[in-house]
Design an enzyme around this catalytic site. Structure first.
Site, PDB file in Angstrom:
ATOM      1  CG  ASP A   7      32.806  34.133 108.078  1.00  8.50           C
ATOM      2  OD1 ASP A   7      31.559  34.215 108.217  1.00  8.50           O
ATOM      3  OD2 ASP A   7      33.513  33.024 107.910  1.00  8.50           O
ATOM      4  CD  GLU A   9      30.454  30.480 112.614  1.00  8.77           C
ATOM      5  OE1 GLU A   9      30.476  30.062 113.870  1.00  8.77           O
ATOM      6  OE2 GLU A   9      31.460  30.176 111.868  1.00  8.77           O
ATOM      7  CD  GLU A  16      29.812  24.391 108.189  1.00  3.37           C
ATOM      8  OE1 GLU A  16      29.845  25.827 108.248  1.00  3.37           O
ATOM      9  OE2 GLU A  16      30.871  23.748 108.369  1.00  3.37           O
ATOM     10  CG  ASP A  71      35.523  32.099 110.755  1.00  2.00           C
ATOM     11  OD1 ASP A  71      35.124  31.274 109.837  1.00  2.00           O
ATOM     12  OD2 ASP A  71      34.810  32.333 111.979  1.00  2.00           O
ATOM     13  CB  SER A  72      37.356  28.412 106.310  1.00  2.00           C
ATOM     14  OG  SER A  72      37.190  29.337 105.550  1.00  2.00           O
ATOM     15  CE  LYS A 128      29.841  32.613 106.539  1.00  2.00           C
ATOM     16  NZ  LYS A 128      30.351  31.929 107.907  1.00  2.00           N
TER      17      LYS A 128
HETATM   18  O1  KIV Z   1      34.369  30.293 107.051  1.00  2.00           O
HETATM   19  C1  KIV Z   1      33.953  29.410 105.905  1.00  2.00           C
HETATM   20  O2  KIV Z   1      34.680  29.337 105.319  1.00  2.00           O
HETATM   21  C2  KIV Z   1      32.650  29.208 106.170  1.00  2.00           C
HETATM   22  C3  KIV Z   1      32.232  28.255 105.082  1.00  2.00           C
HETATM   23  C4  KIV Z   1      32.493  26.674 105.539  1.00  2.00           C
HETATM   24  C5  KIV Z   1      30.760  28.295 104.771  1.00  2.00           C
HETATM   25  O3  KIV Z   1      31.904  29.757 107.056  1.00  2.00           O
END
Ligand code: KIV
Length: 273
Positions: free
Chosen positions: A90, A120, A187, A51-52, A118
């Site tokens: 994510d 968080e 992280e 989600d970056s 993934k």
């Molecule tokens: O969203 C993302 O790219 C991430 C990485 C920074 C691990 O969670």
């Protein structure tokens, strides 16, 4: 007789075997089919549809505006280009706030080709981890600096520096493994804490800004190509691999994969003590 090389297919078992043998593995983010092809062909074991993308593609100042539909779109693109990497996607902000919603959101990503989702969080995602895993959806638990909680954390800072926070993180990491998480991602945590957690857990641990002792390393693709958007302060733990490439972007991905595998990345200047 066919002369074609067998197609490589990375699974959770591959990563588990690499951890057992003490061999490092390389992960990168990708958001479209072209980069998924370049990154998987360069030998990275894992692609994260992160989600970056909210920050590096959409231009936001956090990952909070990213929607599940955004993730489904980019996951679909990555699937088209991937040549055998394990693809994690994510679950974006507030798409796993309640248990039935978590199952629906994760299923939507798996239907378009994710191999793992993934999430968080620490203890609070333990029950979701159990539910997803029991229903056949592998989970990567993301701990330490969790960007979706940026407003609660008060900034993009190293996590686990004080003893009580570090002890809580160790306990929660073990709890998530016990609930069935297949991978832990750490992280921005101090080197020694990441080492302790990696040695404690039997599942593979991936690090970003977590020092050299984790089983795998991950970076945002834009950061390792030196094109972090100007609105983002480049974190200490990134390295631009483009200058040392003799084959443009392809060479930079290959250099990153090689540096992770031979242990030369991350170097001390990329770590927090
Ligand atoms: O969203 C993302 O790219 C991430 C990485 C920074 C691990 O969670």
């Amino acid at each position: 007789m066919s002369t074609q090389a067998p197609v490589r297919k990375v699974t959770v078992n591959t990563l588990q075997a690499l951890k057992k043998r003490g061999e490092k593995f390389a992960c990168l983010t990708a958001y479209d089919s072209l980069f998924a092809e370049l990154i998987s062909s360069a030998g990275a074991e894992v692609i994260l549809v992160g989600d970056s993308l909210g920050m590096v593609l959409q231009g936001h100042d956090s990952t909070l505006p990213v929607t599940l539909d955004d993730m489904i779109y980019h996951m679909t693109c990555v699937r088209a280009g991937n040549t055998g990497a394990l693809v994690m996607a994510d679950l974006p902000f507030m798409s796993y706030a309640a248990e039935p919603q978590t199952l629906e959101s994760a299923a939507a990503l798996m239907r378009v080709g994710a191999h793992m989702v993934k999430l968080e969080g620490g203890a609070w995602i333990a029950e979701s981890t159990r539910l997803l895993t029991e229903r056949g959806i592998p989970v990567c638990a993301h701990m330490g600096l969790t960007p979706q909680s940026i407003n609660r954390l008060g900034g993009y800072r190293v996590q686990g520096r004080d003893t009580s926070q570090a002890n809580a993180m160790v306990e929660e990491a073990q709890m998530l493994e016990d609930k069935g998480a297949s991978i832990l991602l750490l992280e921005c945590v101090p080197v020694e804490l990441a080492r302790q957690i990696t040695e404690l857990l039997s599942i593979p641990v991936i690090g970003i800004g977590a020092g050299p002792h984790t089983d795998g390393q991950i970076m945002v693709m834009h950061d390792m190509l030196g094109i972090t958007p100007p609105s983002i302060k480049p974190p200490k733990f990134i390295k631009n691999f483009l200058p040392e490439s003799n084959d443009g972007i392809r060479g930079a991905f290959a250099a990153y994969v090689a540096a992770v595998k031979n242990g030369s990345f991350p170097a001390p200047e990329h770590c927090f003590n």
